[in-house]
Design a protein around this motif. Structure first.
Motif: not given
Ligand SMILES: Cc1cc2nc3c(=O)[nH]c(=O)nc-3n(C[C@H](O)[C@H](O)[C@H](O)COP(=O)(O)OP(=O)(O)OC[C@H]3O[C@@H](n4cnc5c(N)ncnc54)[C@H](O)[C@@H]3O)c2cc1C
Length: 571
Positions: A131, A168, A170-171, A202-204, A260, A426, A429
């Motif tokens: 990052m 970063m 975003l989440t 989620f803020c790593s 995180t 994701i 796709l």
């Molecule tokens: C340890 C850790 C550290 C992280 N650090 C950061 C960070 O520093 N900054 C940050 O911004 N984020 C961070 N994240 C967040 C991470 O990027 C998200 O958890 C990830 O992008 C998934 O988003 P979500 O948790 O909202 O799951 P969701 O988006 O709700 O997804 C749940 C499931 O549904 C599936 N899904 C979702 N949409 C679709 C679709 N259209 N079609 C098919 N399947 C789908 C996904 O593949 C997944 O299996 C971190 C996560 C973890 C576990």
């Protein structure tokens, strides 16, 4: 074999050959960096990593007078790893105009080569490194000169007292994949300053100095198009703490050495780097880089799992023979090696394309391929890493499951690789609908695969395998075409399968090309690797054994498992 104090780079001759191949005339000076990192990863970083995992970071919310301070406290071992990692130039080399002896920045192939070695010892800290690099890239490309001059030298510093790490954000609670659902607001004040309000879930690398934040400027539209990209520092220019609150650290399955957490922006001051319409697009530059980091970390995890499993198999006796002499176990180990090296080949092929584009010498095909290969390598290698790390646990038997051995942690750490930086679905796709469907990557892929198979098609020992890959690609293209042909609503149900199949075909094309080149130089190892890859992962169904892979006779096994060369007469 003694593991402590080992140069992990030198202990991996197959990767040494890959670096030589890709770095060409630059290998000489680059090798010094790689060996230095090898010694760090096999020595002090490995030792600190164990400590940092055992004593994970803590969130200190109050000082002794009861004031909120929201500070993350690290174990000294983590600080030491930071010092060693950033000091090695793992980020700086990609920005330092004097990194090459002849002048100019280090190629990404080298920087990611360092990451591959480093991540074998420590996966947690590799995330902040990623990052920090990504933030530097965005600041360099998007920030106003004043902001750039202030932050770029700090993001690319080697000394901890000058370094500003990146993060970063975003989440949010309601969505990580669906970034367009972000609700964090950005308000521009009469003084022209932006203030951000909202929760990030989620803020790593919590506690980093420089956050790259997605937020919606007031009045901007919905979805990702309405998002802006902001740089939010943890401290204001006068040294006071910015209006950012840390709530708690997550209790994670893996990457426990690195914090995180959850945070709220409570009117935090920030700079706009790219406004609505451009903000998310700019952020994808950081995401694309971090997807490559993820793929490199996946390869590092796989290599470490192989290393542990192979070492164990040479030492442990069962039923009167060392494990590696049991034919079934040898097959399992060979599959681990092949998966690892095939993934690594594809990842570094992608990295080499990024290098060409960054140096302004990439063709349109390079750009299109890089666009398609980036999500592909991220999703494919992450899944491979979990599978290989899991096999690594089992290869050590009961001990592999025990936390005193590195394999248990490797598996826990690997499990995040398919989730962050875009989940498997994701990215599958993105590959199918955008890189292939919208940007037409199939033609560039077809040209590239044909070119990589050309030399192998001239060799009698590789011809059949090259034909299988060629035919496989034709069938793949047809199936993908059918899925995309449904006007308005493409059939996405098999997007994952399409992606993994494409990855296998691309891996095979590279390995066969390398096999042909090495045969010309008198070395048959790459041929053994490529033929086994095609037999196991292109031609035959996984694990069914219906189409046997080439036999693992002693000289072939020696070369495959140790990464050493294989004489032509031996095959
Ligand atoms: C340890 C850790 C550290 C992280 N650090 C950061 C960070 O520093 N900054 C940050 O911004 N984020 C961070 N994240 C967040 C991470 O990027 C998200 O958890 C990830 O992008 C998934 O988003 P979500 O948790 O909202 O799951 P969701 O988006 O709700 O997804 C749940 C499931 O549904 C599936 N899904 C979702 N949409 C679709 C679709 N259209 N079609 C098919 N399947 C789908 C996904 O593949 C997944 O299996 C971190 C996560 C973890 C576990």
């Amino acid at each position: 074999m003694r593991r402590e104090g080992l140069d992990l780079y030198a202990a991996d001759p197959a990767f040494v050959r890959r670096m030589r191949r890709l770095l060409g005339s630059e290998y000489g000076w680059a090798a010094e960096h790689l060996h230095r990192m090898g010694a760090l990863a096999g020595g002090p970083v490995a030792a600190c990593s164990v400590q940092a995992e055992a004593y994970p970071p803590e969130l200190v919310r109050y000082d002794r007078e009861g004031n909120r301070i929201d500070r993350v406290r690290f174990h000294p071992a983590y600080e030491r790893m930071r010092e060693l990692a950033y000091g090695s130039g793992i980020v700086a080399l990609a920005y330092d105009e004097r990194a090459r002896p002849a002048g100019g920045r280090a190629p990404r192939v080298l920087v990611f080569g360092l990451g591959y070695v480093f991540s074998q010892a420590e996966q947690g800290l590799y995330c902040p490194i990623c990052m920090t690099d990504g933030a530097a890239r965005l600041v360099e490309r998007y920030a106003e000169p004043e902001v750039r001059e202030r932050w770029l030298p700090r993001l690319t510093a080697r000394e901890l007292d000058r370094l500003a790490e990146g993060a970063m954000w975003l989440t949010e609670k309601q969505g990580g994949s669906d970034v367009g659902a972000n609700t964090t607001r950005a308000v521009e004040g009469p003084d022209g300053r932006w203030r951000l309000y909202g929760d990030k879930w989620f803020c790593s690398n919590l506690g980093a100095e420089v956050m790259m934040v997605m937020a919606r400027p007031e009045g901007a539209g919905p979805g990702t198009r309405g998002l802006g990209l902001f740089l939010v520092p943890l401290h204001r220019g006068d040294g006071s703490r910015n209006a950012i609150r840390f709530h708690r650290l997550k209790d994670k399955l893996g990457t426990r050495s690195m914090p995180t957490g959850e945070a709220t922006l409570e009117g935090a001051e920030g700079w706009l780097l790219a406004g609505p319409g451009r903000g998310f697009k700019a952020m994808t530059e950081m995401l694309n880089l971090s997807r490559l980091y993820n793929a490199v970390a996946s390869c590092g995890a796989m290599r470490r799992a192989c290393f542990e499993a192979l070492e164990h198999a040479r030492e442990r006796t069962a039923f009167g023979r060392v494990l590696e002499d049991h034919p079934l176990h040898r097959e399992v180990l060979a599959d681990m090696v092949v998966r690892t090296e095939a993934s690594t080949a594809l990842v570094f092929e992608t990295v080499a394309r990024l290098d060409r584009m960054d140096r302004g010498i990439g063709s349109e095909d390079d750009r299109v391929l890089w666009r398609a290969l980036t999500p592909l390598v991220k999703l494919h290698t992450a899944k491979q890493a979990v599978a290989v790390a899991s096999e690594g646990v089992e290869a050590l038997g009961g001990n592999g499951y025990i936390e005193e051995f590195p394999t248990a942690r490797l598996l826990r750490d690997a499990q995040v690789l398919p989730i962050w930086e875009g989940t498997t679905n994701i990215l599958a796709l993105d590959l199918l609908l955008r890189a292939i469907g919208r940007e037409g990557a199939c033609d560039a892929l077809a040209r590239w695969i044909e070119q990589r198979l050309a030399a192998a098609s001239e060799r009698s020992t590789l011809l059949e395998a090259a034909g299988l890959v060629e035919a496989g690609f034709v069938a793949w293209r047809e199936a993908v075409g059918d899925a995309l042909a449904l006007e308005g609503s493409p059939d996405v149900r098999y997007a994952r399968g399409f992606a993994h199949r494409l990855a296998r075909l691309c891996e095979a094309a590279i390995l066969l090309d390398e096999a042909a080149a090495d045969l010309a130089g008198g070395d048959a190892r790459a041929q053994a690797l490529a033929l086994r890859h095609v037999a196991r992962f292109v031609a035959g169904p996984d694990d069914a054994g219906l189409r046997p892979a080439p036999a693992l006779e002693p000289p072939v096994w020696q070369a495959l498992s140790r990464g050493t060369e294989l004489a032509l007469e031996a095959v």
